[in-house]
Design an enzyme around this catalytic site. Structure first.
Site, PDB file in Angstrom:
ATOM      1  N   LYS A   1     -53.443 -40.877  17.153  1.00 43.38           N
ATOM      2  CA  LYS A   1     -52.947 -39.588  17.326  1.00 43.38           C
ATOM      3  C   LYS A   1     -52.566 -39.149  18.813  1.00 43.38           C
ATOM      4  O   LYS A   1     -52.694 -39.933  19.453  1.00 43.38           O
ATOM      5  CB  LYS A   1     -54.366 -38.306  17.397  1.00 43.38           C
ATOM      6  CG  LYS A   1     -55.273 -38.800  16.061  1.00 43.38           C
ATOM      7  CD  LYS A   1     -54.405 -37.994  15.058  1.00 43.38           C
ATOM      8  CE  LYS A   1     -55.474 -38.953  13.659  1.00 43.38           C
ATOM      9  NZ  LYS A   1     -54.627 -38.501  12.051  1.00 43.38           N
TER      10      LYS A   1
ATOM     11  N   SER B   1     -49.846 -39.646   9.287  1.00 47.24           N
ATOM     12  CA  SER B   1     -50.145 -38.487  10.038  1.00 47.24           C
ATOM     13  C   SER B   1     -49.877 -37.747  11.766  1.00 47.24           C
ATOM     14  O   SER B   1     -49.731 -37.064  12.614  1.00 47.24           O
ATOM     15  CB  SER B   1     -51.804 -38.385  10.490  1.00 47.24           C
ATOM     16  OG  SER B   1     -52.088 -39.761  11.637  1.00 47.24           O
TER      17      SER B   1
END
Length: 244
Positions: free
Chosen positions: A116, A48
């Site tokens: 993230k 990701s």
């Protein structure tokens, strides 16, 4: 060897053993303190955050930056699962007993967390997208192509390109993966018209209380180890409009 010599040798052996045990206890204690308050190792469990961070990369996270402050736009952060964001593979930590023990004291990368990039902080309005497919924060478009996986149509594909927006609540963060079409991030958890009235709008945000720290270095593999910096593009973001 006389009795005195044997006694002396035994006493010396016990002294070495005692000192070794003491040094080991001190080392473990220091490792626990460092992990708890200063620096902790993690690994990347998914794609990701590509292209900058790839699966099985080892990263270092520092904690003092957020002792008296909060994450900034552009920071890459590690945080605890806000609620069902992790799949089974990403939630798994080290599997061997030795690795699990070392992870608990901060001497081995641990799992069960997410990595993230912060896109919006409290009060920010995040919008997808402008005419060039760029995400905007408080009306400022973000030129992210230098650090994200470039997209064809827009930079927010998990929530689509037809247009979406999110205003970040107090004490929360809006985060996204750099691999925009492979990241179950804040944009993925936004409520849409198809979700119905039971969708919880807060599911899209990460509480600052869940943040472990800021990613400051990629340390393994050595072939692409480097210090991680906050992209300059976030310096130009306007502050959020004051709420009446």
């Amino acid at each position: 060897m006389t009795t005195d010599e044997r006694t002396g040798a035994t006493s010396s052996s016990w002294k070495v053993l005692r000192e070794t045990v003491i040094l080991l206890v001190v080392a473990v204690g220091l490792a626990v303190i460092v992990k708890t308050f200063f620096v902790q190792a993690f690994y990347i469990p998914s794609g990701s955050m590509e292209p900058g961070l790839v699966i099985n990369d080892r990263i270092l996270v520092e904690k003092p930056s957020y002792w008296t402050g909060s994450p900034q736009r552009g920071d890459i952060i590690v945080f605890k699962d806000p609620g069902d964001w992790l799949d089974q593979g990403e939630d798994a930590g080290p599997t061997s007993p030795v690795a699990s023990t070392l992870a608990k004291i901060g001497l081995y990368p641990s799992g069960g967390h997410l990595v993230k990039r912060v896109i919006g902080v409290a009060g920010d309005k995040v919008v997808c997208c402008d005419k060039d497919g760029r995400i905007s924060v408080n009306g400022t478009p973000l030129a992210e192509d230098s650090f994200i996986d470039p997209q064809q149509d827009c930079d927010g594909p998990m929530a689509g390109c037809s247009g979406w927006s999110a205003t970040v609540p107090k004490g929360k963060l809006f985060v996204m993966g750099d691999n925009r079409d492979e990241s179950a991030d804040s944009s993925f958890h936004l409520c849409t018209a198809d979700d119905g009235p039971d969708c919880n709008k807060n599911d899209a945000y990460v509480s600052t209380d869940l943040v472990v720290g800021k990613v400051v270095a990629l340390v393994w593999p050595l072939s692409h180890a480097h210090i991680i910096h906050r992209p300059e593009v976030f310096d130009d973001v306007a502050e959020p409009a004051k709420q009446d």
